[in-house]
Design an enzyme around this catalytic site. Structure first.
Site, mmCIF file in Angstrom:
data_model
loop_
_atom_site.group_PDB
_atom_site.id
_atom_site.type_symbol
_atom_site.label_atom_id
_atom_site.label_comp_id
_atom_site.label_asym_id
_atom_site.label_seq_id
_atom_site.Cartn_x
_atom_site.Cartn_y
_atom_site.Cartn_z
ATOM 1 N N CYS A 257 -30.080 -3.016 11.303
ATOM 2 C CA CYS A 257 -30.893 -4.204 11.033
ATOM 3 C C CYS A 257 -31.822 -4.501 12.206
ATOM 4 O O CYS A 257 -31.387 -5.048 13.227
ATOM 5 C CB CYS A 257 -29.977 -5.397 10.765
ATOM 6 S SG CYS A 257 -30.886 -6.915 10.503
ATOM 7 N N CYS B 263 -32.283 -8.230 13.055
ATOM 8 C CA CYS B 263 -31.108 -8.854 13.682
ATOM 9 C C CYS B 263 -31.011 -8.433 15.155
ATOM 10 O O CYS B 263 -30.701 -9.255 16.021
ATOM 11 C CB CYS B 263 -29.811 -8.425 13.014
ATOM 12 S SG CYS B 263 -29.832 -8.414 11.233
ATOM 13 N N ASP B 264 -31.234 -7.166 15.446
ATOM 14 C CA ASP B 264 -30.892 -6.623 16.765
ATOM 15 C C ASP B 264 -32.090 -6.185 17.603
ATOM 16 O O ASP B 264 -31.920 -5.841 18.782
ATOM 17 C CB ASP B 264 -29.962 -5.402 16.583
ATOM 18 C CG ASP B 264 -28.669 -5.775 15.860
ATOM 19 O OD1 ASP B 264 -28.232 -6.925 16.031
ATOM 20 O OD2 ASP B 264 -28.126 -4.926 15.148
#
Ligand code: NAP
Length: 303
Positions: free
Chosen positions: A131, A134-135
């Site tokens: 992701c 997200c990261d």
């Protein structure tokens, strides 16, 4: 007792909730992780009719608010079994929580495909991610790679190019499956390099990812690329094992259901990426939610 129990709070599931509520039926959506589904990982949606640009996170949030404002309940739990027929089904979730309903809509989407190479699981959170939104921020100013040639990989690469020093896009063919417009945008960027006809064959680094080995499909030449992160975006796989006794699955594990979202099992419908279909998009997930909910309402009214 709820009229319609919807499993999965992604685009298909929440849309089904909206249609069920507007048809005067009570609807509960049961989600195993977080509402929103796969789209929350998409940085920028450009192809949803009527909305020129929106982040996947914002889209999911709006959908959730729209559904809950109409009275749709969203609860959390992983479904372990579905039993029953006719006017009453019992859906059991982990922890033995049971729900009774008159119709079921399976809208479980799909999960990220793994590379399937050594030490992949070990390095998740230590450089391996599925992701980018997200990261990605953890790798600001560093070099990263994206593996895949679909819309997810291209979108991830565009997003990461704005954060990372350099982004390698590794794809197993020389043609991308994703949108040509995104390929063109990536070509314009000075910090993006395409590594084509290549697959990731080794993950290097003891406690965190330090580099990846990439093998050229044609020459078998191995190139080591130093990166702090590898974002794996090589598609999805269904996660329908829990329903194998309830509905027919196709050879790839998707729920066998056509455009009418009927599974062949009375009272059980399938919507979105979890069912057999040729085009898995936000628009088709939303469309399935509407079709499945309408069919489920008709089923209940007929009983
Ligand atoms: P996808 O379209 O299935 O693409 C997966 C990519 O990974 C393909 O390029 C495929 O290569 C490659 N791949 C598959 N297995 C591999 C393996 N074992 N090793 C190396 N490469 C592998 O998946 P996606 O990009 O996640 O998209 C899923 C669906 O969501 C698609 O329908 C997509 O259009 C949609 N989506 C839409 C948007 C948007 O419209 N904004 C954003 C994200 C996703 P090949 O090309 O050689 O098969």
């Amino acid at each position: 007792m709820t009229d319609i129990l919807i499993i999965g709070a992604g685009t298909a599931g929440l849309t089904a909730g909206i249609y069920a509520a507007r048809a005067g039926k009570s609807a509960t959506v049961l989600e195993s992780t977080v509402y929103g589904g796969q789209i929350i990982n998409t940085p920028d949606i450009e192809n949803y009719p009527g909305i020129a640009h929106i982040s996947g996170f914002d889209f999911a949030q709006r959908l959730y608010e729209q559904a809950t404002a109409l009275g749709v309940k969203v609860e959390y739990g992983t479904v372990t079994s579905i039993k029953g027929a006719g006017a009453e089904f019992t859906v059991t979730a982990a922890g033995n929580k049971a729900y009774s309903c008159r119709a079921v809509i399976l809208a479980t989407g799909a999960k990220n495909r793994r590379l399937g190479i050594d030490r992949e699981e070990l390095l998740v959170g230590k450089g391996i991610s599925y992701c980018a939104t997200c990261d990605g921020m953890f790798f600001r100013g560093k070099d990263a790679a994206v593996n895949g040639g679909g819309n997810t990989a291209l979108g991830d690469a565009l997003y990461l190019a704005g954060i990372c020093r350099k982004v390698y896009v590794i794809h197993r063919r020389d043609q991308f499956r994703g949108a040509e417009t995104d390929v063109e945008k990536l070509k314009e960027l000075g910090n993006v390099e395409f590594v084509l006809n290549s697959t990731v064959t080794r993950l290097n680094g003891e406690t965190k990812l330090e580099s990846i080995d990439v093998t050229d499909k044609n020459t078998r030449e191995v190139r080591t690329i130093p990166v702090s992160a590898l974002f794996v975006a090589i598609g999805q796989e269904p996660d329908n094992g829990a329903f194998a006794d309830l509905v027919k699955l196709d050879a790839r594990g998707y729920i066998a259901a056509g455009e009418d979202c009927r599974t062949g099992r009375e009272g059980v419908f399938a919507a979105g990426d979890c069912r057999t279909k040729t085009l898995r998009q936000l628009t088709t997930a939303a469309a399935d939610g509407a079709v499945a909910a309408t069919a489920a309402c008709e089923y209940i009214d007929r009983l």
